[in-house]
Structure formats: structure tokens, C-alpha cells
Motif scaffolding. Sequence first.
Motif, mmCIF file in Angstrom:
data_model
loop_
_atom_site.group_PDB
_atom_site.id
_atom_site.type_symbol
_atom_site.label_atom_id
_atom_site.label_comp_id
_atom_site.label_asym_id
_atom_site.label_seq_id
_atom_site.Cartn_x
_atom_site.Cartn_y
_atom_site.Cartn_z
ATOM 1 N N GLY A 138 0.807 -1.219 0.000
ATOM 2 C CA GLY A 138 0.000 0.000 0.000
ATOM 3 C C GLY A 138 0.838 1.266 0.000
ATOM 4 O O GLY A 138 0.319 2.365 0.159
ATOM 5 N N GLU A 139 2.158 1.148 -0.225
ATOM 6 C CA GLU A 139 3.047 2.300 -0.124
ATOM 7 C C GLU A 139 3.185 3.039 -1.455
ATOM 8 O O GLU A 139 3.255 2.434 -2.519
ATOM 9 C CB GLU A 139 4.436 1.859 0.343
ATOM 10 N N HIS A 140 3.239 4.373 -1.341
ATOM 11 C CA HIS A 140 3.621 5.243 -2.451
ATOM 12 C C HIS A 140 5.046 5.661 -2.149
ATOM 13 O O HIS A 140 5.305 6.479 -1.256
ATOM 14 C CB HIS A 140 2.690 6.459 -2.536
ATOM 15 N N GLU A 141 5.998 5.058 -2.845
ATOM 16 C CA GLU A 141 7.413 5.194 -2.503
ATOM 17 C C GLU A 141 7.891 6.644 -2.499
ATOM 18 O O GLU A 141 8.644 7.058 -1.610
ATOM 19 C CB GLU A 141 8.267 4.364 -3.465
ATOM 20 N N ALA A 142 7.471 7.445 -3.470
ATOM 21 C CA ALA A 142 7.981 8.814 -3.580
ATOM 22 C C ALA A 142 7.585 9.687 -2.389
ATOM 23 O O ALA A 142 8.365 10.528 -1.953
ATOM 24 C CB ALA A 142 7.501 9.449 -4.884
ATOM 25 N N SER A 143 6.388 9.488 -1.847
ATOM 26 C CA SER A 143 5.921 10.330 -0.739
ATOM 27 C C SER A 143 6.052 9.658 0.620
ATOM 28 O O SER A 143 5.983 10.321 1.647
ATOM 29 C CB SER A 143 4.453 10.714 -0.951
ATOM 30 N N GLY A 144 6.166 8.333 0.616
ATOM 31 C CA GLY A 144 6.187 7.596 1.876
ATOM 32 C C GLY A 144 4.804 7.347 2.444
ATOM 33 O O GLY A 144 4.659 6.713 3.490
ATOM 34 N N GLN A 145 3.773 7.835 1.769
ATOM 35 C CA GLN A 145 2.403 7.617 2.235
ATOM 36 C C GLN A 145 1.992 6.177 1.998
ATOM 37 O O GLN A 145 2.497 5.507 1.090
ATOM 38 C CB GLN A 145 1.436 8.546 1.512
ATOM 39 N N CYS A 146 1.042 5.714 2.812
ATOM 40 C CA CYS A 146 0.505 4.363 2.649
ATOM 41 C C CYS A 146 -1.015 4.405 2.671
ATOM 42 O O CYS A 146 -1.613 5.239 3.356
ATOM 43 C CB CYS A 146 0.977 3.448 3.772
ATOM 44 N N ILE A 147 -1.617 3.514 1.918
ATOM 45 C CA ILE A 147 -3.060 3.298 1.993
ATOM 46 C C ILE A 147 -3.282 1.873 2.491
ATOM 47 O O ILE A 147 -2.367 1.047 2.466
ATOM 48 C CB ILE A 147 -3.760 3.548 0.636
ATOM 49 N N GLY A 148 -4.485 1.587 2.930
ATOM 50 C CA GLY A 148 -4.780 0.295 3.527
ATOM 51 C C GLY A 148 -4.679 -0.861 2.553
ATOM 52 O O GLY A 148 -5.018 -0.745 1.372
ATOM 53 N N THR A 149 -4.161 -1.971 3.051
ATOM 54 C CA THR A 149 -4.161 -3.227 2.312
ATOM 55 C C THR A 149 -4.919 -4.247 3.140
ATOM 56 O O THR A 149 -5.017 -4.125 4.364
ATOM 57 C CB THR A 149 -2.727 -3.737 2.049
ATOM 58 N N PHE A 150 -5.462 -5.253 2.480
ATOM 59 C CA PHE A 150 -6.293 -6.247 3.143
ATOM 60 C C PHE A 150 -5.905 -7.635 2.657
ATOM 61 O O PHE A 150 -5.556 -7.806 1.480
ATOM 62 C CB PHE A 150 -7.775 -5.986 2.843
ATOM 63 N N ASP A 151 -5.977 -8.615 3.547
ATOM 64 C CA ASP A 151 -5.698 -9.992 3.145
ATOM 65 C C ASP A 151 -6.705 -10.411 2.089
ATOM 66 O O ASP A 151 -7.912 -10.191 2.230
ATOM 67 C CB ASP A 151 -5.781 -10.933 4.344
ATOM 68 N N CYS A 152 -6.200 -11.028 1.028
ATOM 69 C CA CYS A 152 -7.031 -11.480 -0.076
ATOM 70 C C CYS A 152 -6.572 -12.886 -0.446
ATOM 71 O O CYS A 152 -5.381 -13.107 -0.679
ATOM 72 C CB CYS A 152 -6.876 -10.523 -1.258
ATOM 73 N N VAL A 153 -7.499 -13.836 -0.468
ATOM 74 C CA VAL A 153 -7.164 -15.216 -0.772
ATOM 75 C C VAL A 153 -8.154 -15.782 -1.781
ATOM 76 O O VAL A 153 -9.252 -15.270 -1.950
ATOM 77 C CB VAL A 153 -7.164 -16.106 0.497
ATOM 78 N N VAL A 154 -7.720 -16.842 -2.434
ATOM 79 C CA VAL A 154 -8.616 -17.593 -3.313
ATOM 80 C C VAL A 154 -8.895 -18.920 -2.630
ATOM 81 O O VAL A 154 -7.963 -19.644 -2.236
ATOM 82 C CB VAL A 154 -7.972 -17.817 -4.698
ATOM 83 N N ASP A 155 -10.162 -19.233 -2.442
ATOM 84 C CA ASP A 155 -10.593 -20.482 -1.838
ATOM 85 C C ASP A 155 -11.503 -21.176 -2.828
ATOM 86 O O ASP A 155 -12.587 -20.680 -3.131
ATOM 87 C CB ASP A 155 -11.330 -20.200 -0.519
#
Length: 121
Positions: free
Chosen positions: A96-113
Motif C-alpha cells: 500500500g506504499e507510495h514510494e515517492a511520498s512515503g504515504q501508505c493506503i490500507g491493504t487487506f488480506d485477499c485469498v482464493v478459496d
Amino acid sequence: MVDNDDFTKVAEVGDIPKGEGEAFEINGIEIAVFNTGDEYYAISNRCSHQRAPLHKAGDEKINSEDTWTDERGGVDTEACTVSCPWHLWEWDLETGEHEASGQCIGTFDCVVDDNDILVDV
């Protein structure tokens, strides 16, 4: 089979084409799920810069003949990133990182079942 009751089915394998994303709302949280071909990733659907909807990355621009690119951002399946459709900020789908600014947005666990794409929000 996923044991966790916290996962919510958002789609089935094949519903989200490789290199694209789809928006979903789970428990009032707007997320985008992206298919890189090998994996599915779930992140916040809104860019932290100006709240652009990330699932629109790669959509064709309406007035593309007047711009330097035909598409709005996009998904880089090899780098595992998505570029914002408004100002091309590039977000890492895993962190969820934007490398240039260091900002992050949320990430969530995602799976295939089996054939189901599940997200834990």
C-alpha cells in the motif's frame, strides 16, 4: 479452505481480468481488488492524494486524442503496482506504499478459496 469467518466473498476467479481491478464495499469500507495474473490483491480504493478511485486505473480516457496517454493510470502486473487514474501516483499492491511520498493506503488480506476471491476487512 479458509477457516476465518472474517473473510467476505467479493468475486469468483475469472471475474476480474488480469491487469484490472474492481471496486467493492465491505462493512462500509471501499476496497479495490486487483488481478496480477498470479495473485489477487485488495487495497483501499481511494488514492490518498486526492481520493481518486484506484479501480478505474487503466480505463480509457474520454478525450484521449487530446492527451499524452490513452489510458488513466494502470496496473503493472510485474511490479505489482497500480497507478492512480488521476495523477499517476504509483501504489504497491502488497504494502500500500507510495514510494515517492512515503504515504501508505490500507491493504487487506485477499485469498482464493476454491473458485472464490475472499477479502478480510
